[in-house]
Motif scaffolding. Structure first.
Motif, PDB file in Angstrom:
ATOM      1  N   THR A 106     -11.459   3.257  -0.939  1.00  0.00           N
ATOM      2  CA  THR A 106     -11.813   2.832   0.876  1.00  0.00           C
ATOM      3  C   THR A 106     -11.445   3.836   1.774  1.00  0.00           C
ATOM      4  O   THR A 106     -10.686   4.833   1.109  1.00  0.00           O
ATOM      5  CB  THR A 106     -11.131   1.553   1.024  1.00  0.00           C
ATOM      6  N   TYR A 107     -12.309   3.841   2.672  1.00  0.00           N
ATOM      7  CA  TYR A 107     -11.972   5.625   3.769  1.00  0.00           C
ATOM      8  C   TYR A 107     -12.289   4.673   4.686  1.00  0.00           C
ATOM      9  O   TYR A 107     -12.712   5.359   5.927  1.00  0.00           O
ATOM     10  CB  TYR A 107     -13.276   5.851   2.612  1.00  0.00           C
ATOM     11  N   ASN A 108     -12.651   3.672   5.064  1.00  0.00           N
ATOM     12  CA  ASN A 108     -12.349   3.474   7.051  1.00  0.00           C
ATOM     13  C   ASN A 108     -10.982   2.727   6.507  1.00  0.00           C
ATOM     14  O   ASN A 108     -10.985   1.124   6.728  1.00  0.00           O
ATOM     15  CB  ASN A 108     -13.695   3.094   7.328  1.00  0.00           C
ATOM     16  N   SER A 109      -9.779   3.498   6.840  1.00  0.00           N
ATOM     17  CA  SER A 109      -8.677   2.073   7.892  1.00  0.00           C
ATOM     18  C   SER A 109      -8.728   0.808   7.937  1.00  0.00           C
ATOM     19  O   SER A 109      -8.406   0.342   7.605  1.00  0.00           O
ATOM     20  CB  SER A 109      -7.968   3.252   8.489  1.00  0.00           C
ATOM     21  N   ARG A 110      -8.571   0.968   8.879  1.00  0.00           N
ATOM     22  CA  ARG A 110      -9.134  -0.380  10.010  1.00  0.00           C
ATOM     23  C   ARG A 110      -9.914  -1.441   8.893  1.00  0.00           C
ATOM     24  O   ARG A 110      -9.408  -2.521   8.527  1.00  0.00           O
ATOM     25  CB  ARG A 110      -9.992  -0.766  11.529  1.00  0.00           C
ATOM     26  N   SER A 111     -11.081  -1.334   8.918  1.00  0.00           N
ATOM     27  CA  SER A 111     -12.145  -2.771   8.248  1.00  0.00           C
ATOM     28  C   SER A 111     -10.957  -2.808   6.708  1.00  0.00           C
ATOM     29  O   SER A 111     -11.592  -3.596   6.025  1.00  0.00           O
ATOM     30  CB  SER A 111     -13.217  -2.070   8.261  1.00  0.00           C
ATOM     31  N   ALA A 112     -10.672  -1.362   5.775  1.00  0.00           N
ATOM     32  CA  ALA A 112     -10.955  -1.432   4.637  1.00  0.00           C
ATOM     33  C   ALA A 112      -9.459  -2.158   4.006  1.00  0.00           C
ATOM     34  O   ALA A 112      -9.251  -2.982   3.145  1.00  0.00           O
ATOM     35  CB  ALA A 112      -9.783   0.589   3.979  1.00  0.00           C
ATOM     36  N   ALA A 113      -8.680  -2.493   5.471  1.00  0.00           N
ATOM     37  CA  ALA A 113      -6.860  -2.994   5.524  1.00  0.00           C
ATOM     38  C   ALA A 113      -7.368  -4.514   5.726  1.00  0.00           C
ATOM     39  O   ALA A 113      -6.457  -5.598   4.368  1.00  0.00           O
ATOM     40  CB  ALA A 113      -6.377  -2.820   6.256  1.00  0.00           C
ATOM     41  N   VAL A 114      -8.981  -4.899   6.424  1.00  0.00           N
ATOM     42  CA  VAL A 114      -9.023  -6.197   6.560  1.00  0.00           C
ATOM     43  C   VAL A 114      -9.613  -6.757   5.548  1.00  0.00           C
ATOM     44  O   VAL A 114      -9.751  -7.934   4.212  1.00  0.00           O
ATOM     45  CB  VAL A 114     -10.558  -6.067   7.709  1.00  0.00           C
ATOM     46  N   TRP A 115     -10.543  -5.765   4.759  1.00  0.00           N
ATOM     47  CA  TRP A 115     -11.507  -6.252   3.702  1.00  0.00           C
ATOM     48  C   TRP A 115     -10.539  -6.239   2.158  1.00  0.00           C
ATOM     49  O   TRP A 115     -10.341  -7.548   1.498  1.00  0.00           O
ATOM     50  CB  TRP A 115     -12.247  -4.831   2.961  1.00  0.00           C
ATOM     51  N   ARG A 116      -9.296  -5.719   1.879  1.00  0.00           N
ATOM     52  CA  ARG A 116      -8.252  -5.717   1.156  1.00  0.00           C
ATOM     53  C   ARG A 116      -7.769  -7.010   0.851  1.00  0.00           C
ATOM     54  O   ARG A 116      -7.414  -7.805   0.124  1.00  0.00           O
ATOM     55  CB  ARG A 116      -7.292  -4.514   1.164  1.00  0.00           C
ATOM     56  N   SER A 117      -7.381  -7.269   2.001  1.00  0.00           N
ATOM     57  CA  SER A 117      -6.324  -8.917   2.296  1.00  0.00           C
ATOM     58  C   SER A 117      -7.749  -9.847   1.627  1.00  0.00           C
ATOM     59  O   SER A 117      -7.228 -11.008   1.153  1.00  0.00           O
ATOM     60  CB  SER A 117      -6.205  -9.299   3.975  1.00  0.00           C
ATOM     61  N   GLN A 118      -8.825  -9.735   2.486  1.00  0.00           N
ATOM     62  CA  GLN A 118      -9.612 -10.871   2.094  1.00  0.00           C
ATOM     63  C   GLN A 118     -10.150 -10.927   0.430  1.00  0.00           C
ATOM     64  O   GLN A 118      -9.895 -11.745  -0.256  1.00  0.00           O
ATOM     65  CB  GLN A 118     -10.622 -10.947   2.721  1.00  0.00           C
ATOM     66  N   MET A 119      -9.566  -9.774  -0.440  1.00  0.00           N
ATOM     67  CA  MET A 119     -10.228  -9.660  -1.628  1.00  0.00           C
ATOM     68  C   MET A 119      -8.610  -9.738  -2.366  1.00  0.00           C
ATOM     69  O   MET A 119      -9.386  -9.306  -3.673  1.00  0.00           O
ATOM     70  CB  MET A 119     -10.433  -8.253  -2.020  1.00  0.00           C
ATOM     71  N   GLN A 120      -7.884  -9.963  -2.081  1.00  0.00           N
ATOM     72  CA  GLN A 120      -6.489 -10.100  -2.916  1.00  0.00           C
ATOM     73  C   GLN A 120      -5.968 -10.910  -4.006  1.00  0.00           C
ATOM     74  O   GLN A 120      -6.048 -10.543  -4.997  1.00  0.00           O
ATOM     75  CB  GLN A 120      -5.065 -10.390  -1.756  1.00  0.00           C
ATOM     76  N   ASP A 121      -7.057 -12.124  -3.532  1.00  0.00           N
ATOM     77  CA  ASP A 121      -6.857 -13.201  -4.935  1.00  0.00           C
ATOM     78  C   ASP A 121      -7.286 -12.827  -5.709  1.00  0.00           C
ATOM     79  O   ASP A 121      -7.437 -12.422  -7.117  1.00  0.00           O
ATOM     80  CB  ASP A 121      -7.098 -14.590  -4.584  1.00  0.00           C
ATOM     81  N   ALA A 122      -9.403 -11.743  -5.651  1.00  0.00           N
ATOM     82  CA  ALA A 122      -9.755 -11.329  -6.771  1.00  0.00           C
ATOM     83  C   ALA A 122      -9.308 -10.523  -7.681  1.00  0.00           C
ATOM     84  O   ALA A 122      -9.523 -10.030  -8.476  1.00  0.00           O
ATOM     85  CB  ALA A 122     -11.606 -10.747  -5.773  1.00  0.00           C
ATOM     86  N   LEU A 123      -8.713  -9.404  -6.260  1.00  0.00           N
ATOM     87  CA  LEU A 123      -8.497  -8.062  -6.689  1.00  0.00           C
ATOM     88  C   LEU A 123      -6.654  -8.672  -8.147  1.00  0.00           C
ATOM     89  O   LEU A 123      -7.468  -7.621  -9.292  1.00  0.00           O
ATOM     90  CB  LEU A 123      -7.700  -7.272  -5.796  1.00  0.00           C
ATOM     91  N   SER A 124      -6.392  -9.594  -7.763  1.00  0.00           N
ATOM     92  CA  SER A 124      -5.532  -9.639  -8.852  1.00  0.00           C
ATOM     93  C   SER A 124      -5.374 -10.490  -9.879  1.00  0.00           C
ATOM     94  O   SER A 124      -4.906  -9.998 -10.506  1.00  0.00           O
ATOM     95  CB  SER A 124      -4.777 -11.111  -7.124  1.00  0.00           C
ATOM     96  N   LYS A 125      -6.901 -10.675 -10.123  1.00  0.00           N
ATOM     97  CA  LYS A 125      -7.306 -11.182 -11.693  1.00  0.00           C
ATOM     98  C   LYS A 125      -7.948 -10.318 -11.970  1.00  0.00           C
ATOM     99  O   LYS A 125      -8.291 -10.256 -13.256  1.00  0.00           O
ATOM    100  CB  LYS A 125      -8.226 -12.568 -10.951  1.00  0.00           C
ATOM    101  N   LEU A 126      -8.081  -9.059 -11.551  1.00  0.00           N
ATOM    102  CA  LEU A 126      -8.795  -8.235 -12.139  1.00  0.00           C
ATOM    103  C   LEU A 126      -7.616  -7.232 -12.475  1.00  0.00           C
ATOM    104  O   LEU A 126      -7.411  -6.213 -11.286  1.00  0.00           O
ATOM    105  CB  LEU A 126     -10.112  -7.738 -11.384  1.00  0.00           C
TER     106      LEU A 126
END
Length: 175
Positions: A106-126
């Motif tokens: 990721t390379y846009n600090s502000r939107s990347a932080a939001v994206w990461r929090s929204q994707m936390q569940d999906a990322l934890s399963k992969l």
């Protein structure tokens, strides 16, 4: 009339002391008309960090079935899938299913932080997906290195990346 890609040529000298990889790559990079210099240079940085003789740029932005970079085995299996930005969950699952290892940069600090929090569940399963982030200042500085013909040196040691040319040099750390 469709806009054409801008072609960049880069001589990239890599000294990766963490992986004991020392090589010079002569690269031709096609910059999509909608791609910024900053994003293109993040792709180049990703190449340097994950450099391998079979790592290659793909059609990228203009192709849904390919990442920005990938490394394929000699039998055409995807060993490494490198994606820039903030892919949706469907694309993440697809990448994780097709490749042995997936890296999201990721390379846009502000939107990347939001994206990461929204994707936390999906990322934890992969299990085979790693997310790495670059801050805005680093991305902006990388963009200033962009030239149609570049000769860059990249040194990697203890997770710290030094990249630059004869006139400017910067230190990069993933967050």
């Amino acid at each position: 009339m469709a806009l054409k890609a801008t072609i960049f040529k880069a001589e990239l000298q890599i000294a990766d002391m963490d992986r004991h990889y020392y090589e010079t790559h002569m690269l031709t990079i096609a910059q999509h008309p909608s791609e910024t210099d900053e994003r293109m240079m993040v792709r180049l940085l990703a190449f340097a960090v994950y450099a391998h003789e079979r790592l290659a740029f793909t059609k990228g932005i203009s192709t849904e079935d390919e990442p920005d970079l990938w490394q394929k085995s000699l039998s055409d299996e995807i060993e490494l899938w490198i994606e820039l930005g903030q892919p949706d969950e469907k694309r993440l699952r697809k990448a994780a299913g097709r490749a042995q290892q997936v890296v999201i940069i990721t390379y846009n600090s502000r939107s990347a932080a939001v994206w990461r929090s929204q994707m936390q569940d999906a990322l934890s399963k992969l299990d085979n997906v790693t997310v790495r982030a670059l801050n805005n200042e680093t991305v902006e500085a990388l963009g200033k290195l962009a030239q149609r013909n570049m000769s860059l040196q990249c040194t990697i040691q203890d997770g710290e990346i030094g990249i630059g040319d004869d006139s400017q040099h910067l230190t990069v750390r993933f967050e």
